[in-house]
Design a protein around this motif. Structure first.
Motif, PDB file in Angstrom:
ATOM      1  N   LEU A 172      90.751 -33.221  81.685  1.00 35.81           N
ATOM      2  CA  LEU A 172      90.627 -33.685  80.305  1.00 35.81           C
ATOM      3  C   LEU A 172      89.201 -33.662  79.784  1.00 35.81           C
ATOM      4  CD1 LEU A 172      92.942 -36.761  79.753  1.00 35.81           C
ATOM      5  CD2 LEU A 172      93.096 -34.488  78.781  1.00 35.81           C
ATOM      6  N   THR A 173      88.268 -34.040  80.663  1.00 34.96           N
ATOM      7  CA  THR A 173      86.914 -34.288  80.161  1.00 34.96           C
ATOM      8  C   THR A 173      85.984 -33.163  80.577  1.00 34.96           C
ATOM      9  OG1 THR A 173      86.335 -35.458  82.170  1.00 34.96           O
ATOM     10  CG2 THR A 173      87.217 -36.767  80.369  1.00 34.96           C
ATOM     11  N   SER A 174      84.851 -33.094  79.906  1.00 37.19           N
ATOM     12  CA  SER A 174      83.770 -32.280  80.423  1.00 37.19           C
ATOM     13  C   SER A 174      82.613 -33.240  80.654  1.00 37.19           C
ATOM     14  CB  SER A 174      83.395 -31.202  79.414  1.00 37.19           C
ATOM     15  OG  SER A 174      83.149 -31.807  78.168  1.00 37.19           O
ATOM     16  N   LYS A 224      96.880 -40.531  73.447  1.00 35.29           N
ATOM     17  CA  LYS A 224      95.557 -40.824  74.000  1.00 35.29           C
ATOM     18  C   LYS A 224      95.672 -41.313  75.433  1.00 35.29           C
ATOM     19  CE  LYS A 224      92.597 -42.144  70.178  1.00 35.29           C
ATOM     20  NZ  LYS A 224      91.794 -43.250  69.659  1.00 35.29           N
ATOM     21  N   LEU A 225      94.534 -41.281  76.120  1.00 36.52           N
ATOM     22  CA  LEU A 225      94.456 -41.916  77.424  1.00 36.52           C
ATOM     23  C   LEU A 225      93.210 -42.787  77.472  1.00 36.52           C
ATOM     24  CD1 LEU A 225      95.554 -38.748  78.142  1.00 36.52           C
ATOM     25  CD2 LEU A 225      95.892 -39.938  80.307  1.00 36.52           C
ATOM     26  N   ALA A 226      93.314 -43.868  78.216  1.00 38.72           N
ATOM     27  CA  ALA A 226      92.126 -44.658  78.527  1.00 38.72           C
ATOM     28  C   ALA A 226      91.846 -44.450  80.003  1.00 38.72           C
ATOM     29  CB  ALA A 226      92.364 -46.136  78.228  1.00 38.72           C
ATOM     30  N   PHE A 227      90.596 -44.468  80.393  1.00 37.79           N
ATOM     31  CA  PHE A 227      90.263 -44.296  81.810  1.00 37.79           C
ATOM     32  C   PHE A 227      88.874 -44.869  82.067  1.00 37.79           C
ATOM     33  CE2 PHE A 227      87.203 -40.808  81.414  1.00 37.79           C
ATOM     34  CZ  PHE A 227      87.486 -40.354  80.134  1.00 37.79           C
ATOM     35  N   VAL A 228      88.513 -44.868  83.348  1.00 42.31           N
ATOM     36  CA  VAL A 228      87.210 -45.404  83.748  1.00 42.31           C
ATOM     37  C   VAL A 228      86.298 -44.231  84.082  1.00 42.31           C
ATOM     38  CG1 VAL A 228      86.009 -46.810  85.445  1.00 42.31           C
ATOM     39  CG2 VAL A 228      88.281 -47.470  84.686  1.00 42.31           C
ATOM     40  N   SER A 229      85.070 -44.290  83.599  1.00 45.10           N
ATOM     41  CA  SER A 229      84.101 -43.264  83.972  1.00 45.10           C
ATOM     42  C   SER A 229      82.764 -43.926  84.217  1.00 45.10           C
ATOM     43  CB  SER A 229      83.974 -42.232  82.841  1.00 45.10           C
ATOM     44  OG  SER A 229      82.835 -41.418  83.070  1.00 45.10           O
ATOM     45  N   GLY A 274      76.340 -44.452  84.201  1.00 45.74           N
ATOM     46  CA  GLY A 274      75.593 -45.080  85.288  1.00 45.74           C
ATOM     47  C   GLY A 274      76.390 -46.155  85.991  1.00 45.74           C
ATOM     48  N   ASN A 275      77.357 -46.738  85.295  1.00 46.10           N
ATOM     49  CA  ASN A 275      78.253 -47.684  85.954  1.00 46.10           C
ATOM     50  C   ASN A 275      79.623 -47.590  85.295  1.00 46.10           C
ATOM     51  OD1 ASN A 275      77.815 -49.266  83.555  1.00 46.10           O
ATOM     52  ND2 ASN A 275      75.917 -49.938  84.525  1.00 46.10           N
ATOM     53  N   PRO A 276      80.646 -48.107  85.957  1.00 43.07           N
ATOM     54  CA  PRO A 276      82.006 -47.894  85.437  1.00 43.07           C
ATOM     55  C   PRO A 276      82.248 -48.577  84.087  1.00 43.07           C
ATOM     56  CG  PRO A 276      82.050 -49.201  87.467  1.00 43.07           C
ATOM     57  CD  PRO A 276      80.646 -48.785  87.261  1.00 43.07           C
ATOM     58  N   GLN A 277      82.677 -47.798  83.130  1.00 39.55           N
ATOM     59  CA  GLN A 277      83.013 -48.307  81.795  1.00 39.55           C
ATOM     60  C   GLN A 277      84.307 -47.625  81.350  1.00 39.55           C
ATOM     61  OE1 GLN A 277      81.426 -50.711  80.332  1.00 39.55           O
ATOM     62  NE2 GLN A 277      79.504 -50.783  81.492  1.00 39.55           N
ATOM     63  N   ILE A 278      84.917 -48.216  80.311  1.00 38.69           N
ATOM     64  CA  ILE A 278      86.202 -47.688  79.865  1.00 38.69           C
ATOM     65  C   ILE A 278      86.013 -46.765  78.667  1.00 38.69           C
ATOM     66  CG2 ILE A 278      88.471 -48.335  78.956  1.00 38.69           C
ATOM     67  CD1 ILE A 278      88.144 -50.880  80.708  1.00 38.69           C
ATOM     68  N   GLY A 302      92.271 -33.646  75.212  1.00 39.93           N
ATOM     69  CA  GLY A 302      90.907 -33.526  75.705  1.00 39.93           C
ATOM     70  C   GLY A 302      89.852 -33.719  74.630  1.00 39.93           C
ATOM     71  N   LYS A 303      90.268 -34.092  73.436  1.00 37.86           N
ATOM     72  CA  LYS A 303      89.289 -34.250  72.354  1.00 37.86           C
ATOM     73  C   LYS A 303      89.072 -35.735  72.032  1.00 37.86           C
ATOM     74  CE  LYS A 303      89.797 -29.824  70.155  1.00 37.86           C
ATOM     75  NZ  LYS A 303      91.036 -29.093  69.871  1.00 37.86           N
ATOM     76  N   GLY A 304      87.919 -36.015  71.479  1.00 42.52           N
ATOM     77  CA  GLY A 304      87.654 -37.369  70.973  1.00 42.52           C
ATOM     78  C   GLY A 304      87.307 -38.375  72.040  1.00 42.52           C
ATOM     79  N   LEU A 305      86.427 -38.002  72.989  1.00 41.76           N
ATOM     80  CA  LEU A 305      86.011 -38.961  74.016  1.00 41.76           C
ATOM     81  C   LEU A 305      85.229 -40.099  73.371  1.00 41.76           C
ATOM     82  CD1 LEU A 305      85.749 -39.415  77.184  1.00 41.76           C
ATOM     83  CD2 LEU A 305      83.434 -38.543  76.873  1.00 41.76           C
TER      84      LEU A 305
END
Lengths: 435, 193, 264
Positions: A286-288, A304-309, A313-317, A324-327
């Motif tokens: 989904l992401t780049s 849409k999807l929500a996820f942790v990335s 620098g640290n995990p955020q939602i 794949g659009k609109g991060l």
């Protein structure tokens, strides 16, 4: 002249209306008393070889379901008006007039009959204010389904009295760590009927219900790789759905059930990808951009999807379109926000956030605004999961030393313990409405 | 002449020693491993080879350090050795500390000398804090960091597999900073062929 | 004939305009009433140590020996009172109506100031109302009504011939207050049903038979959430039967407005 007389008549009528209107007295009443709906549940009768034990079991499950729904306060026979019990064995002899002036607004009566291998359970619902019969239903099922039948009765009654679809016969899947292995279990919404699903004698993680409630996806290490498994509730067997080298973790079914969002290894890191729920070929990433990604969940409309990335620098939602659009990053406070759970209505995202070394559960709007804290000063509270009606959130908490599953109202009130084993229980996943 | 003699004596002594050693090994493995013959032969052969290759090392030490192992609930046997030390990570971090690099450099030497061309698997582990799912991802990243460093030290990448166990396999089950520090680790195992 | 016709039409037009105007005017009147309501409540709050509004009702009544009956804790205004109604609504003193008019006006202004002060007070303690137990309230209200009845009875002897119209109005107020209390005491809804619903308003028309039984209930403005409307109708049904309405009442309906929020 005719025209004139018409007008005169019109005027007279107007004047009359006016005088009638004059006789109307306005009363404004504010703020109803906010109390649960008072319901009387009569002892269930039993016949045809059914024991009183079974009848009492059904009755107590029903009463408990009604009470933990938050809609009702139940009075049993002790709160009945004198003489009310007499008629209850014969539904035709029920005298609703006995109840006038009582606080109860509805009456449930019911009974159990054994019919061969099966149990016949029925209930009748009366409206004590209207002094009328509302509905009556009869269920027939194997004895093993007694609990399920009782839950269905509770949901039926809830629906008739509140207009809301109850969640009494939904279940919660979770991982139980018995010290030797971590297996997938399910338990009824009320904390009874715990059932072990998997027997891998291995490490299982992250159960996730398919939208039809017939399958549970999870991750298991038994082949020395975190592979994706799918357990079929009807056939009671499992299949391996994705076994790419590296992580195949944190599954989330799309609302239409055709796809699964998954953590998949991509080079040095884990990324969110969408795979076909039948076979996991050709994952769609989904992401780049960089960072580790985890814990995808779908919005209820599947857009849409929500996820942790941890790209910051640290995990955020974050949220992103399923194309794949609109991060969009939605959490900014704190250094550790994870475990997003999208509410069934779509208006909220629950997540957990680390504050002073402990996790607590929060909700916010899908754009990250309007953050509300739901748990506080009670150990670690993680893995929020919504009931299908959006009124409750189940989560894991180690407030009593070891981790157990708890449930609370969606505003954080009325925390109730769901699991009572002496083992670690984690990763709850609330089922959809079950058929 | 005396020099020659001495040489001869040496050769005889070494031969005798290695014979003794082989005999001893076969015996112990037989006792421990049960009646199945083939694995016994295999192991003894391997060990004698290793003994010859790693003539610099203390042989008895090498013996004690090699263990066959299995994780409960996870298919497949592997070899674990105390010689390969775990390296440790900071909380929510996957980059290697200077300490971790030193340990991995030592590990790389041992791998090259003792286990050349063996397939290894690098395990990334996390402490219990944080969500299980995010830790699963974090473990991936930790294992990858170790792998990349080992490759840079000359271990062929094709021989290194990685796996993340997230927070599922703590070494120390306690819930304090001591335990957490031990559990945030990278661990290396040698896969059975 | 033409002239006659014209005048007739003209007069009709004027009538109609007059009616419309009065309609509008009177509507404003009821609006005024609505605004006036908190007045009474606040007076009471002031004299009470507790912030509970209704509790103070009797206290307010006692110090004023022969009061007009307006000090109901929550008197319901007649929707279309005669122009006098506003003044009548207020007088806290035993009004000798013939002399009293100008005095009353001043009093009224004073009252209003008091109201404002008290209003602020109430704002400071907005939670208090939630806590007040219905039963307790009901008792106190009953007591208040008793008090008022007594004083009223005295009055009846002396003043009835003079103030009969007034008296009817007040009687209505009493009766409305009783209905109000009875229905409110019976009105409940699970909190779980109201979460995230915003403020709901349902309007029900209620007619009562001469014997106090329910005659007719009509929902004329649904709130949009049928369980809320149902709760309102159930409250009325649970509250029935009501006290006997005054004998000479004909065609009296109650327009009951149910609000999901607490009164602001």
């Amino acid at each position: 002249m005719r025209w004139c007389s018409r007008i005169i008549i019109f005027c007279i009528v107007l004047c009359l209306l006016q005088t009638i209107a004059f006789g109307r007295i306005r009363i404004d009443i504010y703020g109803p008393v906010l109390v649960p709906f008072p319901v009387a549940v009569a002892p269930f009768t039993f016949s045809g070889g059914a024991s009183q034990g079974i009848a009492m079991q059904v009755e107590s499950i029903l009463i408990n379901d009604l009470e933990i729904s938050g809609f009702f306060s139940v009075t049993d026979i002790k709160g009945f008006p004198p003489g009310a019990m007499a008629g209850l064995k014969n539904p035709k002899a029920i005298d609703l007039a006995l109840w006038s002036g009582m606080p109860q607004e509805a009456l449930v009566s019911g009974g159990i009959t054994l019919a061969g291998e099966n149990v016949d359970a029925h209930f009748r619902l009366f409206d004590l204010v209207e002094q009328s019969f509302v509905t009556g239903l009869r269920y027939r099922a194997p004895l093993a389904d007694l609990r399920n039948m009782s839950h269905r009765m509770a949901d039926e009654i809830t629906f008739h009295l509140t207009g809301q679809v109850g969640v009494s016969h939904t279940k919660i899947a979770f991982i139980l760590n018995n010290g030797k292995s971590k297996e997938v279990y399910v338990i009824d919404f009320d904390g009874n009927g715990i059932t072990r699903l998997t027997n891998h004698d291995s490490i299982c993680l992250s159960p996730a219900w398919s939208p039809d409630g017939k399958n549970i996806a999870y991750t298991c290490f038994r082949k020395r790789n975190p592979d994706l498994y799918v357990y079929n509730m009807e056939r009671k067997n499992f299949r391996i759905a994705s076994s790419r080298v590296g992580v195949n973790g944190a599954p989330a079914w799309s609302p239409d059930g055709t796809k699964i969002a998954l953590m998949i290894r991509d080079g040095d890191r884990s990324r969110i990808a969408i795979v076909n729920s039948i076979g996991a070929a050709n994952p769609l990433f989904l992401t780049s951009g960089g960072g580790n990604e985890a814990s995808p969940v779908w919005s209820p409309d599947g857009q849409k999807l929500a996820f942790v990335s941890d790209r910051s620098g640290n995990p955020q939602i974050y949220t992103i379109g399923s194309n794949g659009k609109g991060l969009t990053r939605i959490t900014f406070e704190g250094k550790y926000n994870a475990s997003p759970a999208w509410s069934p209505v779509g208006d909220k995202i629950a997540f957990c956030s680390m504050i002073n070394g402990n996790f607590d559960i929060f909700v916010c709007n899908p754009d990250g605004r309007n953050i509300q804290r739901l748990t506080q000063n009670a150990g670690n509270n993680e893995d929020p999961t919504w009931s299908p009606d959006g009124r409750f959130i189940a989560f894991s908490s180690d407030r009593r030393g070891i981790s157990n599953i708890y449930c609370m109202n969606a505003n954080g009130a009325n925390v109730r313990r769901v699991t009572f084993s002496k083992f670690q229980e984690t990763g709850p996943a609330w089922s959809p409405y079950l058929i | 002449m005396s020099l020659n003699r001495k040489c001869h004596l040496r050769v005889i002594f070494l031969a005798g020693l290695s014979l003794l050693l082989i005999g001893g090994c076969a015996k112990t493995v037989k006792q421990g491993g049960g009646a199945t013959l083939p694995p016994v032969e295999e192991v003894t052969k391997k060990k004698s080879e290793e003994a010859i290759e790693g003539s610099e090392m203390d042989i008895t030490d090498l013996d004690a350090s090699i263990k066959k192992k299995e994780y409960p609930g996870i298919e497949g046997e592997f070899i674990e050795t105390d010689l390969l030390k775990d390296c440790y990570f900071d909380f929510d971090k996957h980059d290697l500390t200077p300490d971790a690099r030193r340990i991995l450099a030592e590990n790389a030497e041992i791998l090259k000398k003792r286990f050349p061309n063996r397939k290894i698997q690098v395990e990334g582990h996390c402490d219990e804090r944080g969500t299980k799912e995010y830790n699963l991802a974090l473990g991936e990243r930790r294992a990858a960091s170790i792998k990349n460093y080992l490759v840079s030290l000359g271990i062929p990448g094709r021989n290194i597999g990685t796996i993340s166990y997230g927070e599922e396999m703590p070494i120390d089950p306690r819930h304090n900073e001591d335990a957490w520090a031990k559990n945030r680790r990278g661990h290396i195992i040698i896969l059975s062929d | 004939m033409n002239i006659f016709k014209r005048t007739l039409v003209l007069s009709l037009c004027i009538h109609i305009i007059g009616i419309i105007c009065s309609e509008i005017f009177l509507k404003n009147r009821t609006e005024n009433h609505r605004v006036l309501y908190p007045v009474h409540l606040i007076d009471l709050a002031e004299s009470s140590s507790k912030p509970v509004v209704k509790e103070a009702a009797p206290k307010e009544v006692k110090p004023v020996p022969p009061p007009k009956p307006k000090q109901e804790p929550k008197p319901k205004p007649e929707p279309k009172p005669e122009p006098k109604a506003v003044k009548k609504f207020e007088p806290p003193e035993p009004p000798e109506p013939k002399k009293g008019v100008p005095v009353e006006k001043k009093k009224e202004e004073k009252k209003k100031e008091e109201k404002d002060v008290a209003k602020k007070e109430i704002e400071k303690k907005p939670q208090a109302k939630n806590a007040d137990p219905v039963e307790n309230d009901a008792k106190k209200v009953d007591r208040a009504i008793e008090e008022i009845k007594k004083t009223l009875a005295k009055k009846e002897e002396t003043e009835r011939p003079l103030l009969s119209e007034d008296f009817v109005e007040r009687q209505k107020q009493f009766y409305a207050a009783k209905i109000d209390e009875k229905i409110k005491a019976n009105w409940s809804i699970p909190k779980a049903l109201l979460t995230e619903m915003g403020v709901l308003e349902a309007i029900v028309i209620l007619r009562i038979k001469p014997d106090g039984e329910l005659d007719d209930i009509r929902l004329i403005k649904p709130s949009g959430f049928n369980k809320f409307d149902e709760s309102a109708i159930r409250a009325i049904k649970k509250a029935a039967p009501f006290p006997h309405p005054p004998m000479d009442w004909k065609n009296v309906e109650f327009e009951i407005r149910f609000y999901s929020n607490e009164m602001v």
